[in-house]
Structures are given as structure tokens and as C-alpha cells.
Design an enzyme around this catalytic site. Structure first.
Site, mmCIF file in Angstrom:
data_model
loop_
_atom_site.group_PDB
_atom_site.id
_atom_site.type_symbol
_atom_site.label_atom_id
_atom_site.label_comp_id
_atom_site.label_asym_id
_atom_site.label_seq_id
_atom_site.Cartn_x
_atom_site.Cartn_y
_atom_site.Cartn_z
ATOM 1 N N ASN A 34 0.868 -1.173 0.000
ATOM 2 C CA ASN A 34 0.000 0.000 0.000
ATOM 3 C C ASN A 34 0.907 1.227 0.000
ATOM 4 O OD1 ASN A 34 -1.846 2.000 0.407
ATOM 5 N ND2 ASN A 34 -2.744 1.132 2.265
ATOM 6 N N ARG A 77 -13.684 14.847 7.454
ATOM 7 C CA ARG A 77 -14.475 15.201 6.256
ATOM 8 C C ARG A 77 -15.915 15.494 6.652
ATOM 9 N NH1 ARG A 77 -12.474 9.934 3.842
ATOM 10 N NH2 ARG A 77 -10.432 10.413 2.961
ATOM 11 N N ARG A 98 -2.572 -2.078 -3.463
ATOM 12 C CA ARG A 98 -3.826 -1.361 -3.247
ATOM 13 C C ARG A 98 -3.824 -0.087 -4.100
ATOM 14 N NH1 ARG A 98 -5.152 3.118 1.058
ATOM 15 N NH2 ARG A 98 -7.349 3.358 0.583
ATOM 16 N N HIS A 143 -13.463 2.461 -0.257
ATOM 17 C CA HIS A 143 -13.464 1.376 0.739
ATOM 18 C C HIS A 143 -14.007 0.061 0.171
ATOM 19 C CE1 HIS A 143 -14.049 4.504 4.197
ATOM 20 N NE2 HIS A 143 -12.753 4.222 4.053
ATOM 21 N N GLU A 149 -8.234 -5.436 4.786
ATOM 22 C CA GLU A 149 -8.090 -5.110 3.365
ATOM 23 C C GLU A 149 -6.884 -5.821 2.750
ATOM 24 O OE1 GLU A 149 -8.809 -1.281 4.980
ATOM 25 O OE2 GLU A 149 -9.789 -0.609 3.144
#
Ligand code: ADP
Length: 402
Positions: free
Chosen positions: A7, A244, A94, A183, A387
Site C-alpha cells: 500500500n 471530512r 492497493r 473502501h 483489506e
């Protein structure tokens, strides 16, 4: 087979080396993080399973050198976990944005690289770093297959009514402005695991997955396929998050820009980095702190908790209607896995339709478990996301087919 999961960020490389005997039988050999690439005090923290963690500090000029260092620690006689590079069978990367080019994970070739490059426009902080990571890996492990796994791919099954904004159509045609979601790797993984734990047939199920972490999104999944998700063109849309804002009236943006004389970049920064928990509560973007402040009587911290529950509830309610009912609601990621109060507060709103959490099971939940009561009309589960494992599974599926 041994799969290296990468990643890559603009200044970091996170990695995991997994030994995948099958999708359900695997072990983590090592994981780590190389931070501050291109700075004089770059640092690698390497955690080999069953051995002491190692931290090394020293300049790492770029991603290619970074990859060499990652491979060097993995094969180091003392802190390493493999004898040589040749033991790595495949690499899974990823990738944050694949836009509408990628409906699933793929093996890297030059056409794939070109499309990831085009998607840099939508993820300017992430995709360029992913490209650096793939190129660096190709340079160091020449003949090893590389697979890319996109955060957006799982959401590509959405229908036009779910992914289109009611903006002039030309902006979709000219600039690909539409909802992509994010996601996806996590939503796919926890829906698969959730169905398994709940004893459901994924291909014949209605599942809602709530990924509530620093970034948060909720997804509606019918028969294993995403039909709607709360993040949009970028991860800003949807619910309140750590920094956010989630959904707001778009007219607020030019209004504040004019009042405060802000540039587009400054406004983007406010919406993405200074809103959400930190914006509303003013003290922290971390739910642990928010809970602490609210317990001391801080009203704005309590407001953050209440709004988080309300936002999740509204999405779950909409998705129950879209799915025509629900068989399983899954909670995952940092906030939802570690805060039983949040799971219970959300589900309380669905008592009218017979969905109920078992208070004791919910409080005691650890790992993958069902937290709904025996008489609940739908199952509710807490499932830790993974993940990296999902990336390793996709990488294994694709490279074994070759
Ligand atoms: P990211 O989106 O960066 O992957 P995570 O899924 O790790 O984020 O979620 C981070 C959030 O999870 C933070 O708000 C943090 O407060 C919360 N969290 C993590 N661990 C715990 C814990 N043990 N108890 C309560 N909250 C936690």
C-alpha cells in the site's frame, strides 16, 4: 503461495507478506511501514511474526530504493522471514482510484498502467504514489506478477441512477464526474466474511456494510454485488467522518469561499481536513477523544456522537428500502469495531421493524461475531476488516488462473 501486499502512499510504503495456503488458511509472515521517503530521517518499522520488531532510520531517496529496503528486511538473516526474493510468488497493490475502467482486480500490464495514470486526476494524492510503487516493484522483482486491487472496483455494479449526479450530463461525458465510492475492498471482504459467519448464501442475500473508521462509508449489497454506497466522486460524500464533512448543501461551498476569500485549494482543505469530528467538536478528529470529551460533559463532542449515529441510521434506512429488506447488517473498521455503544445506538432505531442487538453479546464482541438477539428480524454482526487479506486473496485468485 507467498504474496507481498503493498500500500504505497506519496511518502510511505506499507507492506504485509502473507503465506496463502488457501483463502481461509493463511499466515502473516511479516508486516511493516516505511515512512518519510525522500526525507533524511526515513524510518522503517518491520514486524516479523514471532520475532522482535525492528526499527531502522536512514535516508531513503525514492520509492525504488524504498522497495529494495523492504525486500532487504524481508530477507535479512536476522529479522527476515524468507530466504530470498525468489520465494515471493506475486505482489498485490492497493489502488485508491480505478474510476469506471476497472470492475475488478487485474494483473498489471502497460494498458492497466495507462488507465491508472488517467485516474490520477481523481485521486491526485494517492494514484501517483501507487504508480511509483508498481514501477519500483517491477524494477526490483522483474518476473513476479503484480496485481492491482482497486478501492472503487466493488462499486462498479451500481446502476446509473445510483452513480449519476443530477448535474449537466456533459460533465459526466467530458470529465467523468459521477459517483465511484471507496473502501470497496473492505466492503467486499466484510460482506463475504459476514455472510459466512451468519450462515447466509452471499449470492442470495441483502447485506448492509457499515465501514466506520477515520473515513466512513456505508454500502448496500444485493446477492454479493454493490447496489449503492455513500461515498461519491471522492471520499468526501456521505456521512460525517474524522475530518471530512460528508453530505452538505453544495451552495455552502461558494458561499464560504466568497465570505472568507478562499481559493479552491483552501476550501478543499477545509472540507476534507478541517471538517467532520474536528470541525464540529473543535478538539479532536479521533473518536476515542470525542467519547472522552463527551463523557466530561462537552456538548459539541456529544453532538459529534449523535450526528455520527444519525448519519449511519439514515443511510442504513435508505439501503433497507433499496434492498427491499435486509438479512444482515455488518459493522467494521476502527470506530464501529471498537465502540459497542455506536452499534447499539444505530440499531435501536430499527426496533420498529424488529431488528435488535443483544446488549451483552454486543458489549462482549471480539473478532468476528453475531451481535443481534435471537428474535431479531435481521442479523447484525461485528466483523474486523482486513483489506490486506482481501488484496492477497484477489492476487492469489488471479495469479493462480494464469
Ligand atoms: P482509517 O480510516 O484511517 O483506517 P480506522 O479504521 O483505524 O481508520 O479508524 C480510526 C478510528 O477508530 C478513530 O476515530 C479511533 O478513535 C477509532 N478507534 C480505533 N481503536 C479504537 C478503540 N480501541 N476504541 C475506540 N475507538 C477506537
Amino acid at each position: 503461495m507467498k504474496i507481498l501486499v503493498i500500500n504505497c502512499g506519496s511518502s510511505s510504503i506499507k507492506y504485509q507478506l502473507l503465506d496463502m495456503r488457501s483463502e481461509e488458511d493463511y499466515s502473516l509472515l511479516a508486516k511493516g511501514n516505511l515512512e518519510k521517503i525522500a526525507l533524511p530521517d526515513s524510518k522503517i518499522t518491520h514486524k516479523p511474526t514471532g520475532k522482535e520488531p525492528v526499527v531502522k532510520v536512514g535516508p531513503v531517496p525514492d520509492h525504488t530504493e524504498g522497495m529494495k529496503i523492504v525486500l532487504a528486511v524481508l530477507t535479512d538473516p536476522e529479522c527476515g522471514v524468507i530466504g530470498s526474493f525468489s520465494e515471493i510468488d506475486a505482489v498485490g497493490h492497493r489502488i485508491v482510484q480505478g474510476a469506471d475502467f476497472f470492475q475488478g482486480s487485474v494483473i498489471v500490464d502497460e494498458d492497466v498502467m495507462e488507465k491508472i495514470q488517467i485516474c490520477c486526476d481523481f485521486a491526485p494524492l494517492h494514484n501517483p504514489a501507487h504508480i511509483l510503487g508498481i514501477r519500483a516493484m517491477q524494477a526490483v522483482l522483474k518476473d513476479v506478477p503484480q496485481v492491482v486491487v482497486f478501492d472503487t472496483a466493488f462499486h462498479q455494479t451500481m446502476a446509473p441512477k445510483n452513480y449519476m449526479y443530477a448535474l449537466p450530463y456533459e460533465y459526466y461525458e467530458k470529465y467523468r464526474v459521477r459517483r465511484y465510492g471507496a473502501h470497496g475492498t473492505s466492503h467486499k471482504y466484510v460482506s463475504m466474511r459476514g455472510a459466512k459467519v451468519a450462515g447466509l448464501d452471499l449470492e442470495n442475500s441483502r447485506i448492509i456494510t457499515c465501514h466506520i473508521g477515520n473515513g466512513s462509508s456505508v454500502t448496500a449489497i444485493k446477492n454479493g454485488k454493490c447496489i449503492d454506497t455513500s461515498m461519491g466522486f471522492t471520499p468526501l460524500e456521505g456521512m460525517i467522518m474524522g475530518t471530512r464533512c460528508g453530505i452538505i448543501d453544495a451552495n455552502i461551498v461558494p458561499y464560504i469561499m466568497k465570505k472568507e476569500n478562499l481559493t479552491p485549494d483552501q476550501m478543499t482543505d477545509i472540507l476534507n481536513k478541517k471538517s467532520g469530528f474536528i470541525g464540529l467538536c473543535g478538539k479532536s478528529s479521533d473518536m476515542r477523544d470525542v467519547v472522552g470529551y463527551s463523557e466530561q460533559g462537552d456538548e459539541r463532542a456529544q453532538l459529534v456522537r449523535d450526528k455520527t449515529v444519525l448519519d449511519i441510521m439514515k443511510l442504513v434506512a435508505a439501503y433497507i428500502a433499496e434492498l427491499g429488506g435486509v438479512d444482515l447488517i455488518v459493522f467494521t473498521a476502527g470506530i464501529a469495531e471498537n465502540n459497542p455503544w455506536l452499534r447499539e445506538d444505530v440499531i435501536k432505531n430499527f426496533a420498529f421493524m424488529g431488528i435488535e442487538v443483544d446488549h451483552d453479546k454486543n458489549e462482549a464482541a471480539k473478532g468476528e461475531c453475531i451481535i443481534s438477539s435471537e428474535r431479531s428480524s435481521a442479523l447484525v454482526a461485528s466483523i474486523p476488516t482486513d483489506e490486506e487479506l482481501m488484496i492477497a486473496i484477489d492476487t492469489m485468485r488471479l495469479t493462480q488462473k494464469q
